[in-house]
Design a protein around this motif. Structure first.
Motif, short mmCIF file in Angstrom:
data_model
loop_
_atom_site.label_atom_id
_atom_site.label_comp_id
_atom_site.label_asym_id
_atom_site.label_seq_id
_atom_site.Cartn_x
_atom_site.Cartn_y
_atom_site.Cartn_z
N ARG A 183 87.23 68.47 65.24
CA ARG A 183 86.93 69.73 65.92
C ARG A 183 87.35 69.61 67.38
N PHE A 184 88.58 69.94 67.64
CA PHE A 184 89.12 69.82 69.00
C PHE A 184 89.82 71.12 69.37
N LYS A 185 90.05 71.26 70.67
CA LYS A 185 90.79 72.41 71.17
C LYS A 185 92.27 72.05 71.25
N PRO A 186 93.12 72.70 70.46
CA PRO A 186 94.56 72.38 70.53
C PRO A 186 95.13 72.65 71.91
N THR A 187 96.01 71.78 72.34
CA THR A 187 96.67 71.93 73.64
C THR A 187 98.16 71.63 73.48
N VAL A 188 98.92 71.89 74.54
CA VAL A 188 100.31 71.46 74.56
C VAL A 188 100.34 69.93 74.62
N VAL A 189 101.12 69.32 73.77
CA VAL A 189 101.17 67.86 73.64
C VAL A 189 102.61 67.40 73.85
N HIS A 190 102.76 66.35 74.65
CA HIS A 190 104.09 65.78 74.87
C HIS A 190 104.66 65.26 73.55
N GLY A 191 103.84 64.55 72.78
CA GLY A 191 104.23 64.12 71.44
C GLY A 191 104.92 62.79 71.36
N ASP A 192 105.51 62.31 72.45
CA ASP A 192 106.21 61.02 72.42
C ASP A 192 105.94 60.27 73.73
N LEU A 193 104.71 60.36 74.19
CA LEU A 193 104.37 59.78 75.49
C LEU A 193 104.11 58.28 75.34
N HIS A 194 104.81 57.50 76.15
CA HIS A 194 104.58 56.06 76.23
C HIS A 194 105.22 55.56 77.51
#
Length: 459
Positions: A183-194
């Motif tokens: 149960r989280f609030k979706p956000t914009v995600v980088h997706g390949d952050l490292h």
């Protein structure tokens, strides 16, 4: 040198004078850094397969979506695409130079809290990007439940390889079935952050690269690389700065989902290797999954020991508490008994008068109750004298009852002289002389016998 030639073809006028390798996703891209004759720096990324090429094209779409107004709101720089060159189905991209350098994960761990804090602020800025920017570009967008279902489907796909340890399958399945965890609030995600996509200038994040997997989804995915670094201090410092910069309420399960995402990345790598028929990728994935299995088993054994220790301590604590309650109960009973004893009446003492050795002789006035010649009803005084001993004084006066034996009726009175003098017969003789004088000597021939003293029993 091949990448430098491709960059010259992609950007007219670019004349490379130096080239060096650049860290990147080795399974997907070849990458290099170039220096031209003007001293400017460029980055070249060339895909190794069609999927990687499609990811680069997605990144081109993303970077074009980041208009100057959006870029101005971000605390770091974004790359520009300077040119592209296509070779068959694959497209190579050349990016303009960005300030900063890439640091290894070990360097980030030892860099201190200030670097970790700036990484946390940069991540909060990424997650604060308006979601409409992503959805309008027709990029992937998932609700919390859709994201969980997508992971379940990926788990089923990974299980079909037959190379996932059963303990890991059960672990991930149980986590995905725990609805409260997702149960989280979706956000914009980088997706390949490292670490390879973060450039640092001093202690500040100067630029972020690698925008090929931008989407709306679970913000925990961007924390997975921190958890995989296996240094809790780095994760805690980044997370604390992230929370301080974020406007959204704290997600209590974010770090746990990030750990699951880091573990599940191994299964995704395995699936990709199997799909690409890349034995090297498969072997790497199997080896890493084996290491993870050992770590999980060791952790579960440690957790069991800790649970048993806590249970034993709880039982010991309960036993101590029970003993303390019993002791308190005994003390309370003792106090109550002492209080009850304090208010009880003193024990009764029964006094038994000492009986005379022989019957006493009572001498006094005539038994007919009338003083001779006086006309008065007052009784003459009497003296009771035990034979041969004094009179003992009792603790309380016993009840006495006397009767006349002269045949003329009862006579009562108080023996004022009884026990008054212990000298025996001398006093009795004196009393008889006094009585004789008072009555004219008529009582000399009267004989009276006293009733023996009888104690009254206690009621």
């Amino acid at each position: 040198m091949e990448l430098a030639a491709m960059a010259s073809a992609a950007v007219p006028g670019l004349s490379p004078t130096g080239v060096a390798g650049s860290p990147d996703d080795a399974a997907d891209f070849d990458a290099a850094l170039l220096i031209d004759d003007a001293g400017r720096r460029w980055r070249v990324r060339s895909p190794k397969h069609l999927e990687a090429s499609m990811r680069l094209e997605t990144e081109l779409l993303v970077l074009r979506t980041f208009v100057p107004a959006v870029r101005a709101e971000l605390p770091f720089a974004l790359p520009y695409v300077a040119g592209t060159v296509r070779q068959g189905d694959l497209c190579t991209f050349v990016y303009s130079h960005l300030p900063g350098t890439i640091r290894s994960i070990d360097s980030l761990v030892t860099s201190g809290r200030s670097v970790a804090a700036d990484i946390g602020r940069a991540m909060a800025a990424i997650h604060a990007i308006p979601r409409e920017l992503v959805t309008s570009a027709d990029l992937p967008s998932y609700t919390a439940n859709e994201f969980r279902q997508r992971r379940l489907n990926e788990l089923d796909q990974a299980a079909t390889t037959g190379k996932i340890p059963s303990i890991l399958l059960r672990r991930w399945e149980h986590a995905l079935e725990d609805v409260s965890l997702w149960r989280f609030k979706p956000t914009v995600v980088h997706g390949d952050l490292h670490e390879d996509n973060i450039l640092l200038s001093g202690e500040r994040v100067s630029a972020v690269t690698g925008w090929t997997d931008l989407r709306v989804g679970d913000p925990a995915d961007d924390f997975a690389w921190l958890v995989a670094a296996n240094d809790p201090r780095l994760t805690e410092n980044v997370h604390a700065a992230y929370l301080a910069s974020s406007k959204d309420p704290e997600d209590p399960h974010l770090i746990r989902r990030a750990a699951l995402s880091a573990e599940f990345a191994l299964a995704q790598w395995l699936v990709r290797g199997v799909a690409a028929e890349n034995s090297v990728m498969v072997d790497e994935a199997v080896e890493m999954l084996g290491t993870l299995e050992e770590d999980v088993r060791a952790q579960e054994a440690s957790d069991r020991r800790a649970d048993e220790a806590r249970a034993a301590e709880a039982r010991a604590s309960e036993a101590r508490a029970s003993e303390a309650r019993a002791a308190e109960a005994r003390a309370a009973e003792a106090r109550a008994a002492a209080a009850a004893a304090a208010v009880q009446p003193a024990a009764k003492v029964t006094v038994v008068p000492i009986a005379p050795d022989t019957a006493p002789v009572v001498s006094g006035a005539a038994a007919d109750g009338t003083a001779a010649g006086s006309g008065s009803a007052a009784s003459a005084p009497r003296t009771v004298t035990p034979a041969g001993r004094g009179v003992a004084k009792p603790n309380r006066a016993p009840s006495l009852r006397a009767e006349s034996v002269s045949g003329k009726g009862p006579q009562t009175g108080t023996d004022r002289n009884a026990g008054a003098s212990p000298d025996g017969a001398d006093h009795a003789s004196t009393s008889r002389d006094e009585d004789a004088d008072a009555t004219g000597g008529d009582a000399a021939g009267t004989e009276t016998t006293a009733i023996p003293l009888t104690p009254v029993p206690d009621k």
